[in-house]
Write an enzyme that holds these catalytic residues in place. Structure first.
Site, short mmCIF file in Angstrom:
data_model
loop_
_atom_site.label_atom_id
_atom_site.label_comp_id
_atom_site.label_asym_id
_atom_site.label_seq_id
_atom_site.Cartn_x
_atom_site.Cartn_y
_atom_site.Cartn_z
N ARG A 199 0.83 -1.21 0.00
CA ARG A 199 0.00 0.00 0.00
C ARG A 199 0.86 1.26 0.00
NH1 ARG A 199 -0.68 4.66 2.81
NH2 ARG A 199 -0.44 3.53 4.79
N HIS A 248 9.89 7.17 8.22
CA HIS A 248 10.51 7.29 6.90
C HIS A 248 11.99 7.59 7.09
CE1 HIS A 248 6.91 7.51 4.06
NE2 HIS A 248 6.41 7.22 5.26
N CYS A 271 4.99 9.56 0.03
CA CYS A 271 3.65 10.10 0.21
C CYS A 271 3.34 10.98 -0.99
CB CYS A 271 3.57 10.92 1.50
SG CYS A 271 1.96 11.70 1.74
#
Length: 313
Positions: free
Chosen positions: A27, A223, A254
């Site tokens: 995802r 991250h 993102c």
């Protein structure tokens, strides 16, 4: 004869015996790709992750294809994968009640909602204020729980925001508490742009504990923009966190925060856990093989240091 390099196991005090790896590659890893990965490749990716021993794999997001075209094939992906085996979890992200209905229609038993600690990102990601986003999530969480589903609440921009700069810890805790008050089973705190450092992680986890959100309810999502994801994770484990988000091959980012580079690589996490003697259930060799395979599908090498070291990638 060449012997494969392995970390020497030296347990450290104050760390858990076992953690759960919450795999986000299918995802969060693929949502930021410039091109749409074929659904058959996505399904094979998930199957390889399952074969590598990962028990919790976030599959996709039930968002409109116009928002995130890379994940516009959610129903088809679930059809290709078939039923979820006992003892395994396959969460999906849903933005609203329509997304929840689509997920429940496919028999999904675990869902996640994705909020923000900052107003600017809430607007850019969901076109709503923080308060409006939480109001939108309320019937989603309630509907999921009524349907017997497990619910995770993501809070992004917990350590910094590319538009607003540093985010006050008290502001993050307030949003986290309001989200958990909706009834979520688990909270994931996200360093969306990778600016967090160990001291900051400690401060936030301590503040969450003070607000009644214990480490047993928290997952961490770091991250690696500035190379801090693994050290931040170790700090979180020392504070009692037992769930770590990671992405095989270090895929991810993102689509609404351009400075957000890849997630903590699952292989890098597993190498560190193996060296500490912390159980996790994953097979490092199989993960490396999977990352090399996926890198071939994407046409670029994996950014994971462990993948590069073990596969020469």
């Amino acid at each position: 004869m060449t012997t494969r390099t392995l970390p020497m196991t030296e347990p450290a005090t104050g760390l858990p015996d076992r953690i759960t790896i919450y795999e986000v590659g299918p995802r969060d890893g693929l949502q930021n790709e410039k091109s749409v990965v074929p659904v058959e490749v996505k399904a094979e990716f998930v199957r390889r992750l399952v074969d590598a021993g990962l028990q919790t794999i976030e599959l996709t997001s039930f968002v409109p294809a116009a928002w995130v075209p890379q994940l516009g094939d959610a129903e088809e992906l679930l059809d290709l994968l078939g039923p979820v085996a006992a003892g395994q979890a396959r969460p999906v992200l849903v933005p609203n009640e329509r997304g929840l209905d689509r997920a429940l229609d496919k028999g999904v038993k675990a869902i996640a909602v994705f909020g923000s600690a900052t107003e600017t990102f809430a607007r850019k990601n969901l076109n709503r204020s923080v308060a409006e986003s939480l109001a939108m999530f309320e019937p989603v969480v309630r509907g999921a729980l009524d349907a017997g589903a497990w619910v995770r609440g993501y809070v992004s921009m917990c350590f910094g925001d590319p538009w607003e700069g540093p985010v006050p810890v008290e502001q993050v805790v307030d949003v986290c508490a309001r989200l958990m008050d909706l009834g979520c089973d688990q909270l994931s705190i996200g360093d969306t742009i990778g600016v967090g450092t160990p001291g900051h992680v400690s401060r936030l986890l301590e503040a969450l504990e003070g607000a009644g959100i214990g480490a047993d309810q928290v997952g961490v999502h770091f991250h690696d923009t500035y190379g801090q994801a693994l050290s931040n994770t170790m700090t979180a484990l020392a504070h009692g966190v037992r769930v770590v988000d990671a992405s095989t091959g270090g895929l991810g980012g993102c689509p609404y925060a351009k400075s957000a580079t890849g997630n903590l690589a699952t292989e890098d996490l597993v190498w560190a856990l193996d060296g500490l003697g912390i159980e996790h259930g994953a097979d490092l060799d199989a993960l490396v093989e999977t990352s090399v395979w996926m890198a071939q599908q994407l046409g670029r090498p994996s950014p994971s240091r462990v993948v590069k070291a073990l596969a020469g990638a």
